[in-house]
Structures are given as structure tokens and as C-alpha cells.
Design a protein around this motif. Sequence first.
Motif, PDB file in Angstrom:
ATOM      1  N   VAL A  34      26.155  -3.258 -11.055  1.00  8.41           N
ATOM      2  CA  VAL A  34      26.071  -3.906 -12.360  1.00  8.41           C
ATOM      3  C   VAL A  34      25.107  -5.085 -12.293  1.00  8.41           C
ATOM      4  O   VAL A  34      24.290  -5.297 -13.186  1.00  8.41           O
ATOM      5  N   ALA A  35      25.188  -5.839 -11.195  1.00 12.46           N
ATOM      6  CA  ALA A  35      24.312  -7.012 -11.055  1.00 12.46           C
ATOM      7  C   ALA A  35      22.841  -6.607 -11.144  1.00 12.46           C
ATOM      8  O   ALA A  35      22.046  -7.257 -11.821  1.00 12.46           O
ATOM      9  N   GLU A  36      22.491  -5.510 -10.471  1.00  9.91           N
ATOM     10  CA  GLU A  36      21.096  -5.054 -10.518  1.00  9.91           C
ATOM     11  C   GLU A  36      20.706  -4.608 -11.922  1.00  9.91           C
ATOM     12  O   GLU A  36      19.574  -4.801 -12.344  1.00  9.91           O
ATOM     13  N   SER A  37      21.642  -3.998 -12.634  1.00  7.70           N
ATOM     14  CA  SER A  37      21.277  -3.460 -13.945  1.00  7.70           C
ATOM     15  C   SER A  37      21.260  -4.534 -15.021  1.00  7.70           C
ATOM     16  O   SER A  37      20.710  -4.322 -16.096  1.00  7.70           O
ATOM     17  N   GLU A  38      21.837  -5.703 -14.745  1.00  9.18           N
ATOM     18  CA  GLU A  38      21.871  -6.745 -15.771  1.00  9.18           C
ATOM     19  C   GLU A  38      20.473  -7.231 -16.153  1.00  9.18           C
ATOM     20  O   GLU A  38      20.283  -7.745 -17.244  1.00  9.18           O
ATOM     21  N   SER A  39      19.519  -7.031 -15.275  1.00  7.49           N
ATOM     22  CA  SER A  39      18.148  -7.442 -15.586  1.00  7.49           C
ATOM     23  C   SER A  39      17.566  -6.639 -16.749  1.00  7.49           C
ATOM     24  O   SER A  39      16.557  -7.015 -17.326  1.00  7.49           O
ATOM     25  N   LEU A  40      18.194  -5.523 -17.089  1.00 10.58           N
ATOM     26  CA  LEU A  40      17.668  -4.642 -18.144  1.00 10.58           C
ATOM     27  C   LEU A  40      18.198  -4.992 -19.528  1.00 10.58           C
ATOM     28  O   LEU A  40      17.765  -4.421 -20.517  1.00 10.58           O
ATOM     29  N   ARG A  41      19.157  -5.908 -19.584  1.00  8.30           N
ATOM     30  CA  ARG A  41      19.842  -6.206 -20.849  1.00  8.30           C
ATOM     31  C   ARG A  41      18.923  -6.529 -22.006  1.00  8.30           C
ATOM     32  O   ARG A  41      19.152  -6.084 -23.119  1.00  8.30           O
ATOM     33  N   ASP A  42      17.910  -7.353 -21.765  1.00  9.24           N
ATOM     34  CA  ASP A  42      17.042  -7.760 -22.870  1.00  9.24           C
ATOM     35  C   ASP A  42      16.273  -6.573 -23.436  1.00  9.24           C
ATOM     36  O   ASP A  42      15.904  -6.572 -24.597  1.00  9.24           O
ATOM     37  N   GLU A  43      16.032  -5.576 -22.603  1.00  9.29           N
ATOM     38  CA  GLU A  43      15.221  -4.435 -23.030  1.00  9.29           C
ATOM     39  C   GLU A  43      16.048  -3.339 -23.678  1.00  9.29           C
ATOM     40  O   GLU A  43      15.516  -2.508 -24.399  1.00  9.29           O
ATOM     41  N   ILE A  44      17.346  -3.284 -23.367  1.00 11.66           N
ATOM     42  CA  ILE A  44      18.174  -2.166 -23.825  1.00 11.66           C
ATOM     43  C   ILE A  44      19.417  -2.719 -24.518  1.00 11.66           C
ATOM     44  O   ILE A  44      20.325  -3.212 -23.857  1.00 11.66           O
ATOM     45  N   PRO A  45      19.474  -2.651 -25.852  1.00  3.83           N
ATOM     46  CA  PRO A  45      20.643  -3.163 -26.570  1.00  3.83           C
ATOM     47  C   PRO A  45      21.842  -2.233 -26.462  1.00  3.83           C
ATOM     48  O   PRO A  45      21.713  -1.086 -26.068  1.00  3.83           O
ATOM     49  N   GLY A  46      23.007  -2.767 -26.806  1.00  2.00           N
ATOM     50  CA  GLY A  46      24.218  -1.945 -26.843  1.00  2.00           C
ATOM     51  C   GLY A  46      25.165  -2.251 -25.704  1.00  2.00           C
ATOM     52  O   GLY A  46      24.957  -3.180 -24.928  1.00  2.00           O
ATOM     53  N   GLY A  47      26.217  -1.465 -25.635  1.00  2.00           N
ATOM     54  CA  GLY A  47      27.233  -1.624 -24.596  1.00  2.00           C
ATOM     55  C   GLY A  47      26.766  -0.946 -23.323  1.00  2.00           C
ATOM     56  O   GLY A  47      26.389   0.229 -23.331  1.00  2.00           O
ATOM     57  N   HIS A  48      26.776  -1.693 -22.244  1.00  2.00           N
ATOM     58  CA  HIS A  48      26.364  -1.141 -20.953  1.00  2.00           C
ATOM     59  C   HIS A  48      27.607  -0.786 -20.158  1.00  2.00           C
ATOM     60  O   HIS A  48      28.597  -1.500 -20.166  1.00  2.00           O
ATOM     61  N   THR A  49      27.530   0.337 -19.443  1.00  2.00           N
ATOM     62  CA  THR A  49      28.732   0.908 -18.863  1.00  2.00           C
ATOM     63  C   THR A  49      28.809   0.787 -17.350  1.00  2.00           C
ATOM     64  O   THR A  49      27.805   0.742 -16.646  1.00  2.00           O
ATOM     65  N   LYS A  50      30.067   0.774 -16.922  1.00  4.20           N
ATOM     66  CA  LYS A  50      30.416   0.914 -15.514  1.00  4.20           C
ATOM     67  C   LYS A  50      31.336   2.119 -15.523  1.00  4.20           C
ATOM     68  O   LYS A  50      32.195   2.253 -16.400  1.00  4.20           O
ATOM     69  N   ILE A 132      26.212   1.263 -29.992  1.00  3.73           N
ATOM     70  CA  ILE A 132      25.369   2.009 -29.050  1.00  3.73           C
ATOM     71  C   ILE A 132      25.990   1.885 -27.661  1.00  3.73           C
ATOM     72  O   ILE A 132      26.386   0.791 -27.240  1.00  3.73           O
ATOM     73  N   ILE A 133      26.076   3.014 -26.961  1.00  4.17           N
ATOM     74  CA  ILE A 133      26.608   3.039 -25.595  1.00  4.17           C
ATOM     75  C   ILE A 133      25.472   3.497 -24.681  1.00  4.17           C
ATOM     76  O   ILE A 133      24.737   4.429 -25.014  1.00  4.17           O
ATOM     77  N   ASN A 134      25.365   2.852 -23.524  1.00  2.96           N
ATOM     78  CA  ASN A 134      24.298   3.173 -22.570  1.00  2.96           C
ATOM     79  C   ASN A 134      24.882   3.730 -21.280  1.00  2.96           C
ATOM     80  O   ASN A 134      25.869   3.205 -20.765  1.00  2.96           O
ATOM     81  N   GLY A 135      24.247   4.778 -20.768  1.00  3.50           N
ATOM     82  CA  GLY A 135      24.674   5.349 -19.489  1.00  3.50           C
ATOM     83  C   GLY A 135      23.498   5.981 -18.774  1.00  3.50           C
ATOM     84  O   GLY A 135      22.451   6.250 -19.377  1.00  3.50           O
ATOM     85  N   HIS A 136      23.687   6.235 -17.475  1.00  6.85           N
ATOM     86  CA  HIS A 136      22.625   6.891 -16.710  1.00  6.85           C
ATOM     87  C   HIS A 136      22.566   8.378 -17.073  1.00  6.85           C
ATOM     88  O   HIS A 136      23.596   9.030 -17.126  1.00  6.85           O
ATOM     89  N   PRO A 137      21.356   8.905 -17.293  1.00  6.53           N
ATOM     90  CA  PRO A 137      21.213  10.334 -17.609  1.00  6.53           C
ATOM     91  C   PRO A 137      21.209  11.180 -16.331  1.00  6.53           C
ATOM     92  O   PRO A 137      20.220  11.849 -16.027  1.00  6.53           O
ATOM     93  N   LEU A 138      22.293  11.093 -15.561  1.00  2.93           N
ATOM     94  CA  LEU A 138      22.519  11.872 -14.340  1.00  2.93           C
ATOM     95  C   LEU A 138      21.792  11.320 -13.118  1.00  2.93           C
ATOM     96  O   LEU A 138      21.888  11.893 -12.038  1.00  2.93           O
ATOM     97  N   SER A 139      21.065  10.217 -13.270  1.00  2.00           N
ATOM     98  CA  SER A 139      20.475   9.528 -12.119  1.00  2.00           C
ATOM     99  C   SER A 139      20.352   8.062 -12.503  1.00  2.00           C
ATOM    100  O   SER A 139      20.282   7.733 -13.687  1.00  2.00           O
ATOM    101  N   ASN A 140      20.311   7.193 -11.486  1.00  2.00           N
ATOM    102  CA  ASN A 140      20.377   5.756 -11.771  1.00  2.00           C
ATOM    103  C   ASN A 140      19.007   5.095 -11.910  1.00  2.00           C
ATOM    104  O   ASN A 140      18.890   3.889 -11.786  1.00  2.00           O
TER     105      ASN A 140
END
Length: 169
Positions: A34-50, A132-140
Motif C-alpha cells: 500500500v505504501a508503494e501505491s500511495e504515490s499514485l493517489r494524485d493521478e488515480i481518483p477513487g477508492g484504492h483497494t487492499k 470509483i473502485i481501483n484494483g490491479h488488472p491481474l498484475s501489480n
Amino acid sequence: MTETEPKTAEDLFRFLDSLNIAHSTKTHPPVFTVAESESLRDEIPGGHTKNLFVKDKKDQYFVLTVEERATVDLKTVHKVIGASSRVSFGRPEMLLEYLGVVPGSVTVFGAFNDTGGNVTFVLDEDLMKHDIINGHPLSNDATTSIGRDDLIRFLEATGHPPLVLKVTD
């Protein structure tokens, strides 16, 4: 394509298109936490998932999809999701067999690969407050954004009507 060969992100996108589900995907360097993916927040709106891939003692498997910063109490969540016992993390081999992904890439979109219906998908109530919900499309190495209601339609279309439950603290 054999039954055991996991489907690709392109297969997933074609499936979403066939359901007339709008989606957008942004590629990025692979993220494992999650820490690594938090850098993407400004670029991708919506709920980010774990996503937690867990199982009970009777080998019932679940994917718990929650908001990325939420905490799940693994000692008590079994009571909420209907597991037969306390849950533990599922083995990587089962993750690959059932969802077609490796650790670090667990995703709600893995339902697309679970043609045998081996996994129950649980969406956290708090996450579902996002449009909006965000998830990996089968790869990270990418993040796919999809509407909340479309995510439920996607899961139903894969034969996985989701449970929407309060699983976070």
C-alpha cells in the motif's frame, strides 16, 4: 488457451467491454505494498483497494477487498464473512491456481480467473462508499478504475455475487 492458463489484463478488458462496463487503466511501476501505491493517489481518483486472500479450516477461500488503509481483524472477521473458523492467509499456490495471480497482485479482478467458483468475494461496506473502485488488472504494474456498481456487475457476471459486509475496524 488451457483452463489452467491465467487470463491476461487484455482478456479482462475485453470481458468488461462485453458487459458495457466503462473502465480505465493506468500503467505504473510494479507496486507490492500500500505504501508503494500511495504515490499514485494524485493521478488515480477513487477508492484504492487492499485485497486479502484468506481461507478457513475447511479450505473455503475468500478475497476481502477493503480500502487500502483499513485494518481487518483476522481473529474475528470469520464471524462476519461466514467462514467456519478463524481465517489464515491462503497459500501462494492456491492464489495462482484459483485467481491466476501471484502474491502482491491479489485483486478483486481475480474473480475472472476463478472459473470453478472456489473463492467468495467480500467487498467492505466502507470501500463501497466510493463511486470509483481501483484494483490491479491481474498484475501489480497497472491500476484499473471501475464504477462501484459496475464492479458488482462484473463479479456477478463471473459467477461471484459479492458479499458487501463491514469487515474493517
